[in-house]
Write a protein that holds these residues in place. Structure first.
Motif: not given
Length: 211
Positions: A207-209, A72-78
């Motif tokens: 989508s990540s949140t 999820r944090w990877l998606k946020v960073a992206g």
């Protein structure tokens, strides 16, 4: 791994490559300013894809797959990086409008080095690339085989196909440069592609949140 498996994997990579994504829009936008920088961005994207392949090979990708929080944090960073690319590009497009309106050539915002870096970061922080390697590549690794070696072979295939497609995008943009460099057309494409990248970033964040 059989030749049939390699062809099937290559076909899947080709199908995914021609599907427009952040890397395609990024290379297109950079190529509008410099064809060389656009190809450098394609090289950066291809090499960054090999990093994902290596992660699968050494088992680090399995950690991301098992940990929903890490992914999820990877998606946020992206998502944040894509949003940054879109907003910064809109700002550059507005700044470039002044010299273009005055009859002066627009400033080049990307060198080959910065184009390479942008392409590499875009792929490294793109969760869809990570998801591809997490979900698809392991299916082509034979049981009992050399995981790292097989993953890198598959990674090279995906990287080469991805690079060739992005290079075609960059060259096509360069060939059409005479038309694309018309102030109104260039400004519209710059802002349009930047807006799409920013929208993709917002979509990834949303989508990540909600996950």
């Amino acid at each position: 791994m059989t030749a049939v498996s390699l062809l099937a994997f290559a076909g899947l990579c080709l199908l995914l490559s021609v599907t427009p994504g952040p890397d395609t829009f990024l290379v297109l936008r950079i190529s509008l300013q410099s064809a060389g920088a656009g190809i450098a961005a394609a090289v950066g994207s291809a090499l960054a894809a090999l990093v994902w392949a290596a992660l699968v090979g050494v088992g680090l990708a399995a950690v991301l797959e098992d940990s929903a929080e890490v992914f999820r944090w990877l998606k946020v960073a992206g998502g944040l990086y894509l949003l940054y690319l879109g907003i910064s590009s809109l700002i550059r497009a507005r700044r470039a409008a002044t010299p273009a309106a005055a009859g002066l050539p627009p400033r080049r915002s990307y060198s080959r080095r910065s184009g390479f870096g942008a392409g590499a970061l875009s792929t490294l922080l793109n969760p869809k690339v990570g998801l591809f390697y997490l979900a698809v590549v392991p299916q082509f690794i034979p049981h009992g085989g050399n995981t790292l070696e097989t993953a890198m072979v598959l990674g090279v295939i995906e990287s080469v196909i991805g690079f060739l497609y992005l290079a075609v995008v960059a060259i096509a943009a360069a060939k059409a440069m005479a038309w694309l460099q018309r102030p109104k057309v260039s400004s519209w494409l710059e802002r349009g592609s930047s807006g799409i990248i920013a929208a993709l970033g917002l979509g990834v964040l949303a989508s990540s949140t909600s996950a």
